[in-house]
Design a protein around this motif. Structure first.
Motif, PDB file in Angstrom:
ATOM      1  N   LYS A 172       5.172   7.493 -11.076  1.00 46.64           N
ATOM      2  CA  LYS A 172       5.360   7.455 -12.611  1.00 46.64           C
ATOM      3  C   LYS A 172       6.378   6.395 -12.850  1.00 46.64           C
ATOM      4  O   LYS A 172       6.105   5.786 -13.891  1.00 46.64           O
ATOM      5  N   THR A 173       7.524   6.366 -12.177  1.00 46.54           N
ATOM      6  CA  THR A 173       8.538   5.212 -12.692  1.00 46.54           C
ATOM      7  C   THR A 173       8.706   4.350 -11.856  1.00 46.54           C
ATOM      8  O   THR A 173       9.571   3.485 -12.210  1.00 46.54           O
ATOM      9  N   GLY A 174       8.476   4.457 -10.357  1.00 46.09           N
ATOM     10  CA  GLY A 174       8.852   3.409  -9.556  1.00 46.09           C
ATOM     11  C   GLY A 174      10.338   3.380  -9.209  1.00 46.09           C
ATOM     12  O   GLY A 174      11.050   2.971  -8.583  1.00 46.09           O
ATOM     13  N   VAL A 175      11.135   4.870  -9.398  1.00 44.00           N
ATOM     14  CA  VAL A 175      12.234   4.809  -8.934  1.00 44.00           C
ATOM     15  C   VAL A 175      12.573   5.028  -7.371  1.00 44.00           C
ATOM     16  O   VAL A 175      11.849   5.672  -6.913  1.00 44.00           O
ATOM     17  N   PRO A 176      13.578   4.346  -6.658  1.00 42.74           N
ATOM     18  CA  PRO A 176      13.619   4.476  -5.496  1.00 42.74           C
ATOM     19  C   PRO A 176      14.277   5.523  -5.109  1.00 42.74           C
ATOM     20  O   PRO A 176      15.272   6.284  -5.565  1.00 42.74           O
ATOM     21  N   HIS A 177      13.785   6.275  -3.949  1.00 38.68           N
ATOM     22  CA  HIS A 177      14.614   7.608  -3.426  1.00 38.68           C
ATOM     23  C   HIS A 177      14.689   7.344  -2.034  1.00 38.68           C
ATOM     24  O   HIS A 177      13.854   7.027  -1.228  1.00 38.68           O
ATOM     25  N   ILE A 178      16.076   7.006  -1.824  1.00 37.76           N
ATOM     26  CA  ILE A 178      16.553   6.492  -0.663  1.00 37.76           C
ATOM     27  C   ILE A 178      17.058   7.761   0.208  1.00 37.76           C
ATOM     28  O   ILE A 178      17.936   8.368   0.034  1.00 37.76           O
ATOM     29  N   THR A 179      16.331   7.746   1.689  1.00 45.99           N
ATOM     30  CA  THR A 179      16.775   8.715   2.360  1.00 45.99           C
ATOM     31  C   THR A 179      17.280   8.204   3.708  1.00 45.99           C
ATOM     32  O   THR A 179      16.500   7.409   4.375  1.00 45.99           O
TER      33      THR A 179
ATOM     34  N   THR B 191       7.596  15.109 -21.604  1.00 50.41           N
ATOM     35  CA  THR B 191       6.872  14.229 -22.253  1.00 50.41           C
ATOM     36  C   THR B 191       7.746  12.969 -22.675  1.00 50.41           C
ATOM     37  O   THR B 191       7.150  11.784 -22.914  1.00 50.41           O
ATOM     38  N   PHE B 192       8.902  13.205 -22.848  1.00 53.11           N
ATOM     39  CA  PHE B 192       9.784  12.113 -23.575  1.00 53.11           C
ATOM     40  C   PHE B 192      11.135  11.975 -22.340  1.00 53.11           C
ATOM     41  O   PHE B 192      11.977  11.156 -22.425  1.00 53.11           O
ATOM     42  N   PHE B 193      10.899  12.471 -21.170  1.00 51.60           N
ATOM     43  CA  PHE B 193      11.950  12.246 -20.153  1.00 51.60           C
ATOM     44  C   PHE B 193      11.118  12.368 -18.867  1.00 51.60           C
ATOM     45  O   PHE B 193      10.006  12.718 -18.730  1.00 51.60           O
ATOM     46  N   ASN B 194      11.715  11.937 -17.878  1.00 49.62           N
ATOM     47  CA  ASN B 194      11.354  11.869 -16.481  1.00 49.62           C
ATOM     48  C   ASN B 194      11.592  13.151 -15.857  1.00 49.62           C
ATOM     49  O   ASN B 194      12.926  13.985 -16.165  1.00 49.62           O
ATOM     50  N   ASP B 195      11.021  13.823 -14.772  1.00 49.86           N
ATOM     51  CA  ASP B 195      11.346  14.835 -13.990  1.00 49.86           C
ATOM     52  C   ASP B 195      12.190  14.316 -13.008  1.00 49.86           C
ATOM     53  O   ASP B 195      12.196  13.528 -12.252  1.00 49.86           O
ATOM     54  N   ALA B 196      13.607  14.853 -13.146  1.00 42.21           N
ATOM     55  CA  ALA B 196      14.513  14.404 -12.267  1.00 42.21           C
ATOM     56  C   ALA B 196      14.848  15.244 -11.151  1.00 42.21           C
ATOM     57  O   ALA B 196      15.976  15.318 -10.287  1.00 42.21           O
ATOM     58  N   SER B 197      13.985  15.982 -10.720  1.00 43.84           N
ATOM     59  CA  SER B 197      14.199  16.537  -9.321  1.00 43.84           C
ATOM     60  C   SER B 197      14.330  15.864  -8.009  1.00 43.84           C
ATOM     61  O   SER B 197      13.726  14.677  -8.228  1.00 43.84           O
ATOM     62  N   PHE B 198      14.728  16.393  -7.136  1.00 44.65           N
ATOM     63  CA  PHE B 198      14.914  15.620  -5.900  1.00 44.65           C
ATOM     64  C   PHE B 198      13.644  15.393  -5.170  1.00 44.65           C
ATOM     65  O   PHE B 198      12.721  16.430  -5.301  1.00 44.65           O
ATOM     66  N   GLY B 199      13.531  14.231  -4.532  1.00 50.86           N
ATOM     67  CA  GLY B 199      12.363  13.954  -3.610  1.00 50.86           C
ATOM     68  C   GLY B 199      11.172  13.619  -4.411  1.00 50.86           C
ATOM     69  O   GLY B 199      11.174  13.553  -5.655  1.00 50.86           O
ATOM     70  N   VAL B 200      10.179  13.447  -3.784  1.00 48.04           N
ATOM     71  CA  VAL B 200       8.665  12.713  -4.372  1.00 48.04           C
ATOM     72  C   VAL B 200       7.850  13.803  -3.848  1.00 48.04           C
ATOM     73  O   VAL B 200       7.644  13.605  -2.624  1.00 48.04           O
TER      74      VAL B 200
ATOM     75  N   ALA C 224       0.936  -1.156  -0.092  1.00 50.07           N
ATOM     76  CA  ALA C 224      -0.154   0.008  -0.172  1.00 50.07           C
ATOM     77  C   ALA C 224       0.925   1.147   0.040  1.00 50.07           C
ATOM     78  O   ALA C 224       1.758   1.359   0.648  1.00 50.07           O
ATOM     79  N   ALA C 225       0.535   2.213  -0.896  1.00 50.54           N
ATOM     80  CA  ALA C 225       1.480   3.568  -0.933  1.00 50.54           C
ATOM     81  C   ALA C 225       1.112   4.131   0.340  1.00 50.54           C
ATOM     82  O   ALA C 225      -0.108   4.419   0.957  1.00 50.54           O
ATOM     83  N   ALA C 226       1.915   4.815   0.939  1.00 50.25           N
ATOM     84  CA  ALA C 226       1.985   5.701   1.942  1.00 50.25           C
ATOM     85  C   ALA C 226       1.891   7.218   1.503  1.00 50.25           C
ATOM     86  O   ALA C 226       2.858   7.581   0.619  1.00 50.25           O
ATOM     87  N   ALA C 227       1.118   8.059   2.332  1.00 47.35           N
ATOM     88  CA  ALA C 227       0.972   9.263   1.788  1.00 47.35           C
ATOM     89  C   ALA C 227       2.080  10.224   2.325  1.00 47.35           C
ATOM     90  O   ALA C 227       1.533  11.049   3.229  1.00 47.35           O
ATOM     91  N   ALA C 228       3.185   9.617   2.323  1.00 47.41           N
ATOM     92  CA  ALA C 228       4.453  10.817   2.829  1.00 47.41           C
ATOM     93  C   ALA C 228       5.170  10.981   1.745  1.00 47.41           C
ATOM     94  O   ALA C 228       5.416  10.516   0.800  1.00 47.41           O
ATOM     95  N   GLU C 229       5.682  12.188   2.066  1.00 50.01           N
ATOM     96  CA  GLU C 229       6.691  12.924   1.026  1.00 50.01           C
ATOM     97  C   GLU C 229       8.236  12.535   1.610  1.00 50.01           C
ATOM     98  O   GLU C 229       8.526  12.568   2.547  1.00 50.01           O
ATOM     99  N   ALA C 230       8.797  12.053   0.479  1.00 53.82           N
ATOM    100  CA  ALA C 230      10.337  11.813   0.731  1.00 53.82           C
ATOM    101  C   ALA C 230      11.034  13.327   1.148  1.00 53.82           C
ATOM    102  O   ALA C 230      10.978  14.100   0.662  1.00 53.82           O
ATOM    103  N   THR C 231      11.977  12.952   1.956  1.00 52.72           N
ATOM    104  CA  THR C 231      12.809  14.413   2.410  1.00 52.72           C
ATOM    105  C   THR C 231      13.934  14.406   1.175  1.00 52.72           C
ATOM    106  O   THR C 231      14.685  13.530   1.200  1.00 52.72           O
ATOM    107  N   ALA C 232      13.941  15.576   0.808  1.00 50.77           N
ATOM    108  CA  ALA C 232      15.085  15.736  -0.220  1.00 50.77           C
ATOM    109  C   ALA C 232      15.887  16.789   0.146  1.00 50.77           C
ATOM    110  O   ALA C 232      15.459  17.883   0.849  1.00 50.77           O
ATOM    111  N   ALA C 233      17.024  16.964  -0.238  1.00 53.82           N
ATOM    112  CA  ALA C 233      18.134  17.893   0.201  1.00 53.82           C
ATOM    113  C   ALA C 233      17.917  18.951  -0.919  1.00 53.82           C
ATOM    114  O   ALA C 233      16.924  18.974  -1.764  1.00 53.82           O
ATOM    115  N   ASN C 234      18.702  20.114  -0.643  1.00 52.80           N
ATOM    116  CA  ASN C 234      18.333  21.358  -1.183  1.00 52.80           C
ATOM    117  C   ASN C 234      18.433  20.917  -2.819  1.00 52.80           C
ATOM    118  O   ASN C 234      19.379  20.424  -3.296  1.00 52.80           O
ATOM    119  N   ASP C 235      17.404  21.408  -3.704  1.00 51.34           N
ATOM    120  CA  ASP C 235      17.560  21.203  -5.340  1.00 51.34           C
ATOM    121  C   ASP C 235      17.534  22.588  -6.036  1.00 51.34           C
ATOM    122  O   ASP C 235      16.882  23.230  -5.869  1.00 51.34           O
TER     123      ASP C 235
END
Length: 927
Positions: free
Chosen positions: A146-153, A113-122, A42-53
């Motif tokens: 969107k992509t299932g990329v892991p954001h490891i914090t 449209t042809f690339f992923n957003d590569a901003s930090f965090g989710v 189940a998806a958790a409604a939490a936001e990944a902690t991101a460093a300054n972007d």
């Protein structure tokens, strides 16, 4: 015990019939229902902690086919039976493919449209799942919808790296296992015994025949030589491996491990008996040895160089033959496109007074056998060998080159900030060799791509306010030594003492378990190692028996580069172009590195370039004597004196940089042939130079330049105009030739690109012209050069540089369906020769004129004759078909295939000549 099968996934899962022989189709649905594991969290409604972007939502990336490279047995069976895909296994393939038709109308607003957003965090509304791996409280893995990329914090360094290892295993466990066995020369036994796997493991193990002690020694040396950073790297690796093993245990007990373990007999689908072996730190070195051999070990080929030189001297005499050979070698061609403008970096050039050369006696060279004592029938090999051999070819072709970069200084952009479009072309595989991740923790802050199993750090990607990428550079860090034999074939002279070679062996053995499996068998790989590296050839030199050995500066030092990657991920280290250059100086593999932040751009060519003895010609074998060894060389550790950082091609804030594995700078010689007047780097140079001259460059404009070059036929754009100039020097009266010329000219006027008539049409515009050029090129090269060179020399030169590498050229160095094209071919030779025949100025000309004996009329005759022959070839003759494509299907022959390294298959896509992983970046501010 689980039953073991002897057919690898690279066989069984390519052929649905083979799968149904193992598990009958009628029972698939019922079995799937029983096998479905608790994968859906189940998806958790939490936001990944991101460093300054500091990218301002202007960083993007893409990596086909998708992030998820693991599939349970149920998912594999569904894919094989019904074509369904696991979540996030294929979702980046469509956007990647669609750029080929979508780029002309591209804007900054539509890049994603042809690339992923590569901003930090989710963003919180985009969180698909949140996991605390191993129940740890110091790390979370958040995956986006969107992509299932892991954001490891992580809140601790250990926890962060533990999470990186866990996430890597979630996405690539099977692939990581395959490649640790490839690196150890044990794939065949691991994957069940199919003989077609032998080519894959043999290809890499010969280059890095390490014992377990060797692997451990590399870790120990890397740590000991790097102080505190070395200790930190070891701690990071240990935590990373612990995370991998935690996933192995969790997936085993939960029964959601990759299905390939069942299909290769390591696990039982009913009882769950069997074992998935834990990883250990030396496995990562074995993995690194494969990646290093693929992408970062330029050089070698000295024996082939010698053979072609001898052929030239036999044809023309020593003096003239040497001149002819050097003109084809193009060591320092003045017309070659370069990455660093207007600056010289001398390295590995031709010495004025060569010393120590050990050229073989004519006809004496033999390749050192690798395989000994094979047993077993090899049943079933013919059905699978071609498919697996193609995969091996596609993998090994990466060493030849690939990858590109386009970087423009802020002086020439619309925003005033630098813009970069860059990435490595690592081939197309399912699952992909690379994987995406974001990693945020103490001393770590980056997002991007890493090779599976080596993702303790991001290897290509972005930090908080900078991005970096690499292309394969190919400068020469490999030398061939002629060791004089004594006593017998397995002793050699080392500094005057008869010394025994070291025998390194690796045995693969397997056993049958079912009636349709291949029989039991085994075979042994054997490498003889000397202090000057592994033996590759035997020969005589001046009548003396010698073994030719291959020594590369990264041999026994595969682990050293970890420090450079650690620095690239450290926001407290990389803060400027200078600190970026300092970081990549710690990478001993041969790469071109590019950098961009909000203000600056930079470039640096990495690799441990050995300082050779005075007079040694790096292009040819030399005697294994102290006078000709690398300066400061220690045979025990393979350490030596290396050229200083200032001597490596480097630059900061040049107007623009391009790289497509072309020459780095004036006077900097690579081991590759073909750095001449026509190179695929020209396709980028021409387009970026024009953009810079106009000014106001945007991200979209630079992507367009890359995408336009990715569809270009290099032969058409840079050589065909002069070929047609020769043909049209008089009226073409032959109707067949005239019709062919008309079609080629029409295609050339339209841009000379290989593009579909419309998106998804699977048919080319100007299809006849493309067919004609594909058929004509090898014919015209042979007709142009073989009469003058003679068959023997022509054949020897082709061994140094293939004639053609069109997208459909399965015979080329990359193989079929591999995407990468037009790096290796006789484009420059044809260009220089034709311009010489036309009477035009040619800098760095060939020693002789070849086409038609040098006369315009004679040249015209052979071009028309070969063109008529080519025009008469049918599409089925030019595109003979394979296991994917029917004969004559031109689009399919060019198309890109994600080669299966596991159980999941994907559709083929239209040809594009572009990086596999790619970033588009423009930082808006800086720390």
């Amino acid at each position: 015990m689980p039953r073991r099968t002897s057919r690898t996934t690279l066989d069984r899962l390519r052929t649905p019939g083979r799968v149904t022989g193992f598990l009958k189709t009628a029972s698939v649905c019922a079995l799937i229902a029983g096998l479905l594991s608790p994968l859906g969290q189940a998806a958790a409604a939490a936001e990944a902690t991101a460093a300054n972007d500091y990218c301002g939502s202007q960083c993007s990336d893409i990596l086909p086919p998708g992030q998820n490279g693991n599939a349970t047995l149920a998912q594999v069976l569904l894919n094989q039976s019904f074509g369904t895909q696991p979540e996030h296994a294929e979702d980046q393939l469509g956007p990647y493919a669609n750029l080929a038709k979508g780029y002309p109308s591209l804007t900054n607003a539509t890049i994603n449209t042809f690339f992923n957003d590569a901003s930090f965090g989710v963003p919180s509304d985009q969180v698909a799942s949140t996991l605390s791996p191993g129940g740890r409280s110091d790390v979370t893995i958040v995956r986006d919808k969107k992509t299932g990329v892991p954001h490891i914090t992580g809140t601790t360094r250990y926890g962060t790296e533990y999470g990186a290892g866990y996430a890597a295993a979630q996405d690539r466990l099977w692939l990581m296992d395959v490649f640790r066995h490839v690196g150890r020369g044990q794939l065949t036994a691991f994957a069940g015994g199919d003989p077609s796997n032998q080519g894959l493991e043999q290809q890499f193990w010969r280059n890095a025949p390490y014992t377990e002690a060797d692997l451990q020694a590399q870790i120990d040396n890397a740590v000991a030589n790097a102080g505190a950073r070395g200790q930190q790297a070891l701690a990071d690796v240990n935590a990373y491996v612990a995370g991998i093993n935690a996933y192995i245990d969790a997936s085993d007990s939960g029964r959601y491990f990759p299905g390939e373990y069942v299909l290769t007999g390591h696990k039982d689908s009913v009882t769950n008996a069997g074992t998935i072996e834990h990883f250990k730190t030396t496995d990562l070195v074995a993995l690194a040895s494969v990646i290093g051999a693929l992408f970062g070990s330029g050089g070698g080929g000295e024996v082939n160089n010698a053979l072609s030189l001898l052929a030239a001297q036999e044809q023309y005499g020593v003096t003239e033959g040497t001149k002819v050979w050097e003109s084809f070698r193009e060591r320092n061609d003045p017309e070659a496109v370069v990455t660093v403008h207007d600056k010289s970096f001398p390295y590995a050039g031709k010495p004025a007074d060569p010393q120590g050369a050990a050229l073989p006696d004519a006809g004496s060279v033999t390749t050192e056998p690798l395989v000994y004592d094979p047993t077993g029938t090899g049943a079933g090999q013919s059905a699978t060998a071609a498919s697996t051999a193609a995969t091996a070819t596609a993998l090994s072709s990466a060493k030849r080159g690939m990858s590109n970069a386009l970087v423009v200084s802020g002086k020439h952009t619309a925003s005033g900030h630098p813009v970069a479009v860059f990435g490595p072309q690592t081939g197309y595989f399912a699952p992909q060799l690379l994987m995406l991740q974001e990693i945020q923790g103490p001393g770590l802050s980056a997002r991007g791509a890493s090779f599976a199993g080596l993702s303790m750090y991001v290897e290509l990607g972005r930090g908080q306010d900078y991005a970096w990428s690499a292309t394969t550079s190919g400068q020469d860090i490999i030398d061939t030594y002629a060791v004089e034999l004594c006593q017998d074939d397995y002793h050699y002279l080392y500094h005057g003492t008869c010394t025994a070679m070291e025998k390194i062996e690796r045995k693969n053995s397997w056993a049958p378990t079912t009636a349709d499996d291949t029989a039991a068998g085994s075979y042994t790989m054997r490498v003889w190692r000397t202090k000057y590296g592994p033996v590759e050839y035997r020969a005589t030199v001046g009548g003396k028996k010698v073994a030719y050995t291959t020594l590369r500066s990264s041999f026994m030092r595969e682990a050293d580069s970890i420090i450079g990657f650690q620095m690239l991920n450290d926001p407290d280290y990389v803060k400027s172009p200078e600190t970026f250059q300092s970081a990549v100086q710690h990478i001993n593999y041969t790469f071109n590195w590019f950098y961009a932040d909000s203000t600056h751009t930079a470039y640096y060519n990495s690799g441990d370039n050995p300082v050779r003895a005075t007079g040694v010609d790096a292009d040819f074998p030399v005697w294994a004597r102290s006078a000709y060894e690398w300066q400061g060389w220690n045979p025990t550790t393979n350490a030596a004196a290396y050229t200083p950082a200032s001597a490596h091609p480097n630059s900061i804030d040049q107007d623009y940089y391009i790289s497509w594995n072309n020459k780095q700078a004036a006077d900097y010689s690579t081991a590759a042939w073909g750095d001449g007047s026509v190179h695929r780097g020209n396709l980028l140079e021409d387009r970026v130079k024009k953009l810079v001259a106009a000014g106001g460059v945007t991200r979209a404009a630079l992507v367009k330049a890359m995408a336009d070059a990715a569809l270009a036929d290099l032969r058409a754009q840079d050589v065909l105009p002069d070929l047609l100039k020769v043909i049209n020097s008089s009226t073409v009266t032959d109707s067949t030739a005239a019709a062919a010329v008309s079609k080629l000219q029409t295609w050339l006027t339209a841009g000379g690109k290989r593009t579909e008539t419309s998106a998804g049409s699977k048919a080319y515009a100007d299809a006849d012209a493309i067919r004609i050029l594909d058929a004509w090129w090898p014919l015209l090269v042979k007709a142009e050069f073989e009469p003058g060179l003679g068959t023997g020399l022509y054949t020897a030169m082709i061994a140094n540089l293939p004639v053609d590498e069109a997208p459909s050229a399965a015979h080329g160095p990359t193989g079929a369906h591999a995407g990468s094209s037009f790096q290796y071919g006789w484009w420059s030779y044809v260009d220089k020769d034709i311009r010489a025949v036309l009477g035009e100025t040619v800098k760095g000309p060939l020693e002789r004129k070849y086409c038609g004996g040098g006369s315009l009329s004679g040249c015209r005759d052979i071009l028309i004759s070969s063109l008529k022959t080519a025009a008469g070839k049918t599409a089925a003759q030019v595109y003979p078909g394979d296991d994917l494509c029917a004969a004559g299907n031109q689009w399919c022959a060019d198309s890109i295939v994600q080669r299966t390294l596991g159980g999941i298959k994907h559709y083929n896509i239209s040809w594009q000549n572009r990086p596999t992983y790619q970033q588009v970046v423009e930082f808006t501010s800086h720390r």
